[in-house]
Design an enzyme around this catalytic site. Structure first.
Site, PDB file in Angstrom:
ATOM      1  N   LYS A 231       0.864  -1.287   0.148  1.00  7.99           N
ATOM      2  CA  LYS A 231      -0.029  -0.012   0.098  1.00  7.99           C
ATOM      3  C   LYS A 231       0.892   1.228  -0.016  1.00  7.99           C
ATOM      4  O   LYS A 231       1.391   1.431   1.018  1.00  7.99           O
ATOM      5  CB  LYS A 231      -0.889  -0.092   1.224  1.00  7.99           C
ATOM      6  CG  LYS A 231      -1.764   1.364   1.599  1.00  7.99           C
ATOM      7  CD  LYS A 231      -2.869   0.818   2.446  1.00  7.99           C
ATOM      8  CE  LYS A 231      -3.341   2.423   2.805  1.00  7.99           C
ATOM      9  NZ  LYS A 231      -4.517   1.877   3.996  1.00  7.99           N
TER      10      LYS A 231
ATOM     11  N   LYS B 292      -2.253  -1.493  -3.995  1.00 11.39           N
ATOM     12  CA  LYS B 292      -3.297  -0.165  -4.065  1.00 11.39           C
ATOM     13  C   LYS B 292      -2.217   0.991  -3.892  1.00 11.39           C
ATOM     14  O   LYS B 292      -1.259   1.226  -3.107  1.00 11.39           O
ATOM     15  CB  LYS B 292      -3.825  -0.404  -2.627  1.00 11.39           C
ATOM     16  CG  LYS B 292      -4.604   1.010  -2.316  1.00 11.39           C
ATOM     17  CD  LYS B 292      -5.334   0.631  -0.746  1.00 11.39           C
ATOM     18  CE  LYS B 292      -6.267   1.992  -0.156  1.00 11.39           C
ATOM     19  NZ  LYS B 292      -6.162   1.815   0.981  1.00 11.39           N
TER      20      LYS B 292
HETATM   21  C1  PBG Z   1      -7.480   2.741   5.857  1.00  4.78           C
HETATM   22  C2  PBG Z   1      -7.777   2.806   4.205  1.00  4.78           C
HETATM   23  C3  PBG Z   1      -7.627   3.861   3.359  1.00  4.78           C
HETATM   24  C4  PBG Z   1      -8.011   3.429   1.972  1.00  4.78           C
HETATM   25  C5  PBG Z   1      -8.298   2.143   2.253  1.00  4.78           C
HETATM   26  N1  PBG Z   1      -8.295   1.734   3.567  1.00  4.78           N
HETATM   27  C6  PBG Z   1      -7.195   5.253   3.702  1.00  4.78           C
HETATM   28  C7  PBG Z   1      -5.738   5.551   3.980  1.00  4.78           C
HETATM   29  O1  PBG Z   1      -4.875   4.524   4.133  1.00  4.78           O
HETATM   30  O2  PBG Z   1      -5.415   6.883   4.035  1.00  4.78           O
HETATM   31  C8  PBG Z   1      -7.999   4.244   0.789  1.00  4.78           C
HETATM   32  C9  PBG Z   1      -9.194   3.667  -0.048  1.00  4.78           C
HETATM   33  C10 PBG Z   1      -9.389   4.774  -1.487  1.00  4.78           C
HETATM   34  O3  PBG Z   1      -8.901   5.852  -1.606  1.00  4.78           O
HETATM   35  O4  PBG Z   1     -10.381   4.352  -2.025  1.00  4.78           O
HETATM   36  N2  PBG Z   1      -6.119   2.874   6.247  1.00  4.78           N
END
Ligand code: PBG
Length: 325
Positions: A197, A250
């Site tokens: 991520k 992601k």
């Molecule tokens: C929680 C999380 C996030 C997203 C998914 N789970 C936000 C982040 O890490 O700030 C983002 C998903 C999206 O932008 O559609 N940690």
């Protein structure tokens, strides 16, 4: 004459159904997961400014939406909770009566075949918006956070979640969650880890939706540097070693190379998250009349599949399923 090599497949493709014989990548509603925001205490639904077409749901509305997705052939939903109140530890995350837990139970009651994946993170529940417990100096205490995540996983499992999806990026959390589940006799419950991520600006609209923008600082100490591909692969490999059953990259479109590398390296089922900013950009350009929304979305999702994703998580899941009928 004609001594050069020819790509005759091009001719083949011109003739209708023969195109399908040589197509390498498929895209079907059964490849998609619909993310949904459920808000504690909400009546009905409310819109999200930066994500036109995406709403925050009450429990009842979420059940209806999961049913509508299933009717279109989308097999799974991914639930995010927005609590009524936040505190420093994010205790709402492991509340057995929290929005995610209530919605999970209600969806499994109404639509037992819908796969309910629960996002597991503390940032929607902490008053400071970070993904874990803080030390006095304001930095996230990785190891102290693991117990809170495991506790949340157990609460989600008790509610009936089919897959637990940790998105926090703490080191060691897959092993901690796996151990907690196994100790409770839940060794069959799979973990879909947000294994790679990136610290991405593409999450902006999500943070508005979930009200989870960090009150100070950013997430760069626990999320990945967009410049690092090899490290991104290592992060996914570590999660696989800790027991993750499904890996994830992601965001999706800016990181297709990483998707490919993770798939080649691990061979595990792989998900790609087409995130809020990716969704918002297409919506805005389509609203301005600059692009053909349907064509852009189907091309994008196909490209994500081609790069190695078995599963595509996208706010476009219902629309895409409709367009694919
Ligand atoms: C929680 C999380 C996030 C997203 C998914 N789970 C936000 C982040 O890490 O700030 C983002 C998903 C999206 O932008 O559609 N940690």
């Amino acid at each position: 004459m004609s001594a050069f090599p020819r790509t005759r497949l091009r001719r083949l493709r011109r003739t209708g159904a023969l195109r399908d014989l040589v197509r390498e990548t498929t895209l079907a509603p059964s490849d998609l997961v619909l993310p949904m925001f459920v808000q504690e205490g909400l009546d009905g639904r409310t819109s999200i400014g930066s994500m036109p077409g995406v709403d925050r749901f009450s429990v009842a509305e979420a059940v209806a939406e999961a049913g509508a997705a299933a009717a279109l052939g989308v097999p799974a939903v991914l639930l995010f909770g927005i609590p009524r109140e936040k505190d420093p530890d994010g205790s709402g995350a492991w509340d057995d009566e929290g929005a995610v837990q209530l919605t999970t139970r209600a969806i499994k009651d109404a639509h037992p075949d819908v796969i309910v994946i629960t996002d597991l993170c503390l940032c929607e529940y902490t008053s400071h918006g970070h993904c874990g417990r803080l030390r006095d100096d304001g930095s996230v205490d990785n190891d102290e956070t693991l117990g809170l995540l495991a506790r949340t996983a157990l609460s989600q499992a008790r509610a009936g979640a089919d897959v637990i999806a940790p998105s926090d990026m703490m080191d060691g959390r897959v092993a901690a969650i796996r151990e907690a589940l196994d100790d409770e006799g839940l060794s069959d419950l799979p973990i879909m880890s947000y294994s790679t991520k990136f610290a991405s600006a593409f999450y902006g609209p999500f943070r508005e939706a979930a009200d989870s923008t960090p009150a100070f600082g950013d997430r760069r100490s626990y999320q990945m540097d967009p410049a690092n591909g090899a490290e991104a692969v290592r992060e996914s490999v570590l999660d696989a070693q800790e027991g993750a059953d499904i890996l994830m990259v992601k965001p999706a479109l800016p990181y297709l190379d990483v998707l490919w590398r993770v798939k080649e390296r691990t061979g595990l089922p792989l998900a790609a998250y087409h995130v809020s900013g990716e969704y918002a950009m297409i919506k805005a350009a389509a609203a301005a009349g600059y692009i053909d929304e349907r064509a852009i979305v189907l091309e994008t999702l196909t490209a994500i599949r081609r790069a190695g994703a078995d599963i595509v998580i996208t706010y476009y899941a219902k629309d895409a399923a409709k367009w694919l009928q």
